[in-house]
Structure formats: C-alpha cells, structure tokens
Design a protein around this motif. Structure first.
Motif, PDB file in Angstrom:
ATOM      1  N   UNK A 179      -3.803   2.662 -16.335  1.00  0.00           N
ATOM      2  CA  UNK A 179      -3.542   2.828 -15.496  1.00  0.00           C
ATOM      3  C   UNK A 179      -3.732   3.164 -14.385  1.00  0.00           C
ATOM      4  N   UNK A 180      -4.705   3.784 -14.190  1.00  0.00           N
ATOM      5  CA  UNK A 180      -5.969   4.797 -13.080  1.00  0.00           C
ATOM      6  C   UNK A 180      -5.755   5.780 -13.560  1.00  0.00           C
ATOM      7  N   UNK A 181      -5.397   7.598 -13.779  1.00  0.00           N
ATOM      8  CA  UNK A 181      -5.911   8.489 -14.404  1.00  0.00           C
ATOM      9  C   UNK A 181      -5.188   9.176 -12.846  1.00  0.00           C
ATOM     10  N   UNK A 186      -3.556   5.360  -9.429  1.00  0.00           N
ATOM     11  CA  UNK A 186      -2.560   4.297  -9.436  1.00  0.00           C
ATOM     12  C   UNK A 186      -2.283   3.575  -8.196  1.00  0.00           C
ATOM     13  N   UNK A 187      -2.341   4.622  -7.425  1.00  0.00           N
ATOM     14  CA  UNK A 187      -1.264   3.883  -5.868  1.00  0.00           C
ATOM     15  C   UNK A 187      -2.856   2.423  -5.585  1.00  0.00           C
ATOM     16  N   UNK A 188      -3.799   3.306  -5.618  1.00  0.00           N
ATOM     17  CA  UNK A 188      -4.998   1.929  -5.291  1.00  0.00           C
ATOM     18  C   UNK A 188      -5.264   0.735  -5.876  1.00  0.00           C
ATOM     19  N   UNK A 189      -4.882   1.080  -7.314  1.00  0.00           N
ATOM     20  CA  UNK A 189      -4.337  -0.005  -8.639  1.00  0.00           C
ATOM     21  C   UNK A 189      -3.588  -0.609  -7.507  1.00  0.00           C
ATOM     22  N   UNK A 190      -2.620  -0.390  -7.400  1.00  0.00           N
ATOM     23  CA  UNK A 190      -1.784  -1.507  -6.945  1.00  0.00           C
ATOM     24  C   UNK A 190      -1.635  -2.064  -5.956  1.00  0.00           C
ATOM     25  N   UNK A 191      -2.461  -1.574  -5.268  1.00  0.00           N
ATOM     26  CA  UNK A 191      -2.934  -2.471  -4.018  1.00  0.00           C
ATOM     27  C   UNK A 191      -3.998  -3.294  -3.644  1.00  0.00           C
ATOM     28  N   UNK A 192      -4.436  -2.783  -4.961  1.00  0.00           N
ATOM     29  CA  UNK A 192      -5.937  -4.477  -5.125  1.00  0.00           C
ATOM     30  C   UNK A 192      -4.939  -5.582  -5.253  1.00  0.00           C
TER      31      UNK A 192
END
Length: 241
Positions: A179-181, A186-192
């Motif tokens: 979940x992200x590197x 990780x914050x970008x993935x959560x926003x998506x």
C-alpha cells in the motif's frame, strides 16, 4: 474440578470451523482474476472457506480481467488452480467434486479497467445474480491489480452507482497490494479510494506489514532455549492470527 478448567480446552480445527460466524451471502468481484495472485491465493482461500462451510452456497464469484475468456474457460483455470492447491496441501482427492461445485459458482468478464461499458455490464450481471439467487445487493470488490489502476476502477464503480451501500445490502472494497512505498504515496492511494468509497467500506491488506513481526518471532523462538524445544508441531496444533 477447578472452576476455570474449561479455559484450558484445546479446540480441534473442525470445532473451530463450526464456531466460525457464517457471513451473509454476497457477490465477490475480483478485478485481476486472470492474474497470479488470484489463482495462487484468492480462489484457493475462497474454496477452503467453502469446504469449511463458512462460505454460503449462494455466494458467487465474478472474475474480471483483460484476458479474453468465456465462463467455462475461466472455470477450467479455476479447477486447475484449485487442484494444484489441493495437491500441494496434501488434502484428499475427495475434494475434486467440491472443486467442480465451487467452479460452477465462478463467472468471468473481460475488458479494460477504465472502460465505462465494462461496469455497465458488471452492474447488470450483479443484479441478475442477486435476483436469481434471492439475495440483497451485497457486494465485495477485490482489487487484485496494481495500485496504479485503483483510481480508474474506483472512479468507474462510482460513476456506475456501485460504490455506495444499497438500501437492502452493503458494498465493500478490498485492496491487497503493497500500500504505497512511503507516506505520500499511501495518502495518494487513500484519496483515490475515498473518491468512491467511505472509509468504513475500505479494507486494506498489505503483504509486507506483518513480515518483520513474523521474522522476529522466528528469531525469538530459535534464540531462546526455553521456547525452541516446544514451539513445534508436536506441541502446537495450529496458529490463529
């Protein structure tokens, strides 16, 4: 007999299976169903739940991938994967009829993950299965795909009105990848993910979050003369995490 004797009871695997809470019947949609992770891990895990009677018989699986296949071709790949899993685990050949029964609950759709038409067809398929099986709109979307594609899938699910809870059911999304590197990714993935789903709908599984802890347990075992002789299959029936 001491009052707390029952606390020392050791349950067998069969007893623990009977104690498991059987979930509500639902549809499980696996994005990336033609990939390695789905066939080595996800489908064998679902099959094991079916064998242990904790996957309701009205549950069904819709696999989605870029590779073109018919339902029957997909079922053949499912049977091949499950037979390999059964063989590697040392289970009896009596599982073969169960494998065929499970594969009949599997369906397949091919298309590009950013194609709106794919999601329109998926919605029709889900509604048809729910009607024929007599179950509410309970749906799990399992993203067994690279994180770079999450946003496209979540956006299309939202546009097709499949990301919110139905009035008589529920909707969940599962992401199982590193979940992200770093924190920013990780914050970008959560926003998506939040573009289409609420936080209480999102289930994150990271392959590597527990790796260091498990490795430390092995070191703890072999570095301690007290635990090393008894932490083995002779004294430990199974481990639950």
């Amino acid at each position: 007999m001491p009052a707390n004797t029952h606390l020392s009871k050791v349950f067998t695997r069969e007893e623990l299976c009977l104690m498991e809470q059987v979930p509500e019947p639902c549809g499980i949609v696996i994005f990336g169903a033609s990939g390695d992770l789905a066939h080595r891990k996800l489908l064998p895990s679902l099959f094991t739940l079916a064998l242990e009677k904790v996957l309701p018989p009205t549950c069904y699986v819709i696999g989605i991938g870029r590779k073109k296949m018919s339902d029957e071709q997909f079922r053949e790949t499912v049977r091949t994967s499950l037979q390999a899993s059964v063989g590697s685990s040392g289970k009896a050949a009596g599982s073969l009829p169960a494998i065929r029964d499970f594969s009949e609950r599997c369906f397949y759709m091919s298309g590009e993950y950013d194609d709106p038409a794919l999601y329109g067809l998926l919605k029709q398929q889900l509604e048809a299965h729910e009607k024929s099986r007599g179950i509410p709109a309970r749906r799990i979307f399992y993203l067994s795909i690279p994180p770079s594609i999450y946003k496209s899938v979540v956006t299309r699910l939202w546009e097709a009105s499949m990301s919110k809870h139905a009035s008589s059911g529920w909707t969940r999304v599962v992401v199982e990848k590193p979940y992200g590197h770093d924190l920013d990714s990780a914050i970008h993935l959560t926003r998506a993910l939040h573009q289409g789903f609420n936080e209480d709908q999102i289930y994150r599984i990271d392959h590597y979050l527990g790796k260091e802890s498990v490795q430390n347990m092995l070191m703890f075992r072999f570095a301690n003369a007290i635990y090393e002789p008894v932490w083995n299959q002779k004294y430990i029936d199974h481990i639950q995490i």
